[in-house]
Motif scaffolding. Sequence first.
Motif, PDB file in Angstrom:
ATOM      1  N   SER A 124      13.278  16.430   3.566  1.00 46.69           N
ATOM      2  CA  SER A 124      12.984  16.252   4.990  1.00 46.69           C
ATOM      3  C   SER A 124      14.067  15.481   5.723  1.00 46.69           C
ATOM      4  N   LEU A 125      14.897  14.746   4.990  1.00 47.29           N
ATOM      5  CA  LEU A 125      15.947  13.961   5.637  1.00 47.29           C
ATOM      6  C   LEU A 125      17.203  14.788   5.865  1.00 47.29           C
ATOM      7  N   CYS A 126      17.760  15.355   4.784  1.00 42.69           N
ATOM      8  CA  CYS A 126      19.065  16.021   4.891  1.00 42.69           C
ATOM      9  C   CYS A 126      18.972  17.543   4.921  1.00 42.69           C
ATOM     10  N   LEU A 127      17.788  18.090   4.718  1.00 39.82           N
ATOM     11  CA  LEU A 127      17.528  19.538   4.715  1.00 39.82           C
ATOM     12  C   LEU A 127      18.254  20.278   3.595  1.00 39.82           C
ATOM     13  N   THR A 128      18.482  19.605   2.479  1.00 40.90           N
ATOM     14  CA  THR A 128      19.028  20.245   1.283  1.00 40.90           C
ATOM     15  C   THR A 128      17.853  20.751   0.460  1.00 40.90           C
ATOM     16  N   LEU A 131       7.944  13.956  -3.162  1.00 39.99           N
ATOM     17  CA  LEU A 131       7.254  13.202  -2.121  1.00 39.99           C
ATOM     18  C   LEU A 131       7.397  11.727  -2.471  1.00 39.99           C
ATOM     19  N   MET A 132       8.123  10.994  -1.646  1.00 39.76           N
ATOM     20  CA  MET A 132       8.303   9.563  -1.831  1.00 39.76           C
ATOM     21  C   MET A 132       7.318   8.867  -0.896  1.00 39.76           C
ATOM     22  N   THR A 133       6.530   7.957  -1.439  1.00 42.42           N
ATOM     23  CA  THR A 133       5.590   7.211  -0.620  1.00 42.42           C
ATOM     24  C   THR A 133       5.976   5.742  -0.627  1.00 42.42           C
ATOM     25  N   ALA A 134       5.733   5.096   0.482  1.00 41.88           N
ATOM     26  CA  ALA A 134       6.052   3.679   0.626  1.00 41.88           C
ATOM     27  C   ALA A 134       4.866   2.962   1.246  1.00 41.88           C
ATOM     28  N   ARG A 135       4.559   1.811   0.693  1.00 37.77           N
ATOM     29  CA  ARG A 135       3.511   0.967   1.256  1.00 37.77           C
ATOM     30  C   ARG A 135       3.965   0.520   2.641  1.00 37.77           C
ATOM     31  N   LYS A 136       3.058   0.580   3.609  1.00 37.68           N
ATOM     32  CA  LYS A 136       3.393   0.148   4.970  1.00 37.68           C
ATOM     33  C   LYS A 136       3.661  -1.345   4.993  1.00 37.68           C
ATOM     34  N   VAL A 137       4.350  -1.776   6.036  1.00 35.23           N
ATOM     35  CA  VAL A 137       4.699  -3.182   6.212  1.00 35.23           C
ATOM     36  C   VAL A 137       3.491  -3.941   6.742  1.00 35.23           C
ATOM     37  N   GLY A 138       3.333  -5.185   6.314  1.00 34.14           N
ATOM     38  CA  GLY A 138       2.328  -6.087   6.873  1.00 34.14           C
ATOM     39  C   GLY A 138       0.922  -5.827   6.396  1.00 34.14           C
ATOM     40  N   THR A 139      -0.030  -6.113   7.288  1.00 30.85           N
ATOM     41  CA  THR A 139      -1.449  -6.019   6.962  1.00 30.85           C
ATOM     42  C   THR A 139      -1.826  -4.613   6.512  1.00 30.85           C
ATOM     43  N   ALA A 140      -1.315  -3.608   7.192  1.00 30.03           N
ATOM     44  CA  ALA A 140      -1.649  -2.229   6.834  1.00 30.03           C
ATOM     45  C   ALA A 140      -1.260  -1.933   5.383  1.00 30.03           C
ATOM     46  N   GLY A 141      -0.104  -2.405   4.961  1.00 24.49           N
ATOM     47  CA  GLY A 141       0.329  -2.198   3.584  1.00 24.49           C
ATOM     48  C   GLY A 141      -0.530  -2.959   2.598  1.00 24.49           C
ATOM     49  N   ARG A 142      -0.909  -4.182   2.947  1.00 21.83           N
ATOM     50  CA  ARG A 142      -1.779  -4.965   2.061  1.00 21.83           C
ATOM     51  C   ARG A 142      -3.155  -4.329   1.936  1.00 21.83           C
ATOM     52  N   GLU A 143      -3.547  -3.540   2.933  1.00 22.96           N
ATOM     53  CA  GLU A 143      -4.828  -2.826   2.879  1.00 22.96           C
ATOM     54  C   GLU A 143      -4.706  -1.486   2.151  1.00 22.96           C
ATOM     55  N   VAL A 160       2.991   5.591   3.840  1.00 26.70           N
ATOM     56  CA  VAL A 160       3.539   6.791   4.480  1.00 26.70           C
ATOM     57  C   VAL A 160       4.430   7.483   3.458  1.00 26.70           C
ATOM     58  N   GLY A 161       4.630   8.766   3.655  1.00 29.73           N
ATOM     59  CA  GLY A 161       5.438   9.523   2.708  1.00 29.73           C
ATOM     60  C   GLY A 161       6.420  10.430   3.396  1.00 29.73           C
ATOM     61  N   VAL A 162       7.422  10.824   2.625  1.00 26.91           N
ATOM     62  CA  VAL A 162       8.448  11.745   3.108  1.00 26.91           C
ATOM     63  C   VAL A 162       8.994  12.501   1.904  1.00 26.91           C
ATOM     64  N   TYR A 163       9.275  13.780   2.080  1.00 30.34           N
ATOM     65  CA  TYR A 163       9.902  14.558   1.012  1.00 30.34           C
ATOM     66  C   TYR A 163      11.398  14.288   1.051  1.00 30.34           C
ATOM     67  N   MET A 164      11.929  13.773  -0.069  1.00 35.18           N
ATOM     68  CA  MET A 164      13.348  13.398  -0.151  1.00 35.18           C
ATOM     69  C   MET A 164      13.976  13.955  -1.420  1.00 35.18           C
ATOM     70  N   CYS A 165      15.304  14.038  -1.386  1.00 30.73           N
ATOM     71  CA  CYS A 165      16.053  14.369  -2.597  1.00 30.73           C
ATOM     72  C   CYS A 165      15.663  13.332  -3.652  1.00 30.73           C
ATOM     73  N   ALA A 166      15.249  13.785  -4.822  1.00 28.00           N
ATOM     74  CA  ALA A 166      14.760  12.871  -5.861  1.00 28.00           C
ATOM     75  C   ALA A 166      15.839  11.901  -6.326  1.00 28.00           C
ATOM     76  N   ALA A 209      13.019   7.716  11.679  1.00 26.22           N
ATOM     77  CA  ALA A 209      11.643   8.102  12.012  1.00 26.22           C
ATOM     78  C   ALA A 209      10.692   7.710  10.881  1.00 26.22           C
ATOM     79  N   PHE A 210      11.105   7.911   9.646  1.00 27.60           N
ATOM     80  CA  PHE A 210      10.310   7.492   8.493  1.00 27.60           C
ATOM     81  C   PHE A 210      10.104   5.974   8.504  1.00 27.60           C
ATOM     82  N   LEU A 211      11.186   5.229   8.720  1.00 29.01           N
ATOM     83  CA  LEU A 211      11.102   3.766   8.748  1.00 29.01           C
ATOM     84  C   LEU A 211      10.235   3.269   9.904  1.00 29.01           C
TER      85      LEU A 211
END
Length: 164
Positions: free
Chosen positions: A83-87, A96-108, A112-118, A157-159
């Motif tokens: 989804s980033l470089c379109l390769t 699919l790379m997932t990341a815990r959100k920042v702050g309270t939302a992440g602690r809960e 969010v996720g994004v498809y990235m080159c592995a 946009a992902f960040l």
Amino acid sequence: MRPLTEQDIRGSFVNCSKGEAKRLAIPRDLEERPWDDLDFLGWRDPGAPDRSYLVTERSGRLVGVALRFPSRQRGFLHRSMCSLCLTTHPGNGVSLMTARKVGTAGREGNSVGVYMCADLACSLYVRGKKLPGPGSRFEESLTVEEQINRTTDHLSAFLDRLQS
């Protein structure tokens, strides 16, 4: 991207604790990285096969993100697009790379996720410094500079979603 030190990297993480950032595996080859060709530093954790990390500059400061991805294997004939470089890559080349959100939302537990080159080598694919395999990059009308801008815009946009 400017060359980073271990201290720069450890201090940049926004979605994990300082203790977690202190314990994560930093690449041993920082001096050998092609910094002039990188829009972000990305690496997989050799001790934790489901973890990877990404550090980039945003608004003059470093932002590091801890990512997780499934260890499930796909068939070799399956192709996916980053989804980033379109390769496009066969098999497990995109995840699919997932990341815990920042702050309270992440602690809960929100993420969010994004498809990235592995292998997190988007910057090198866009610049033609690393080739993903035959038929993996399509002919584009955009210049390399425009493709780089598109990739960094997609990363931003992902960040943004991660920090909202």
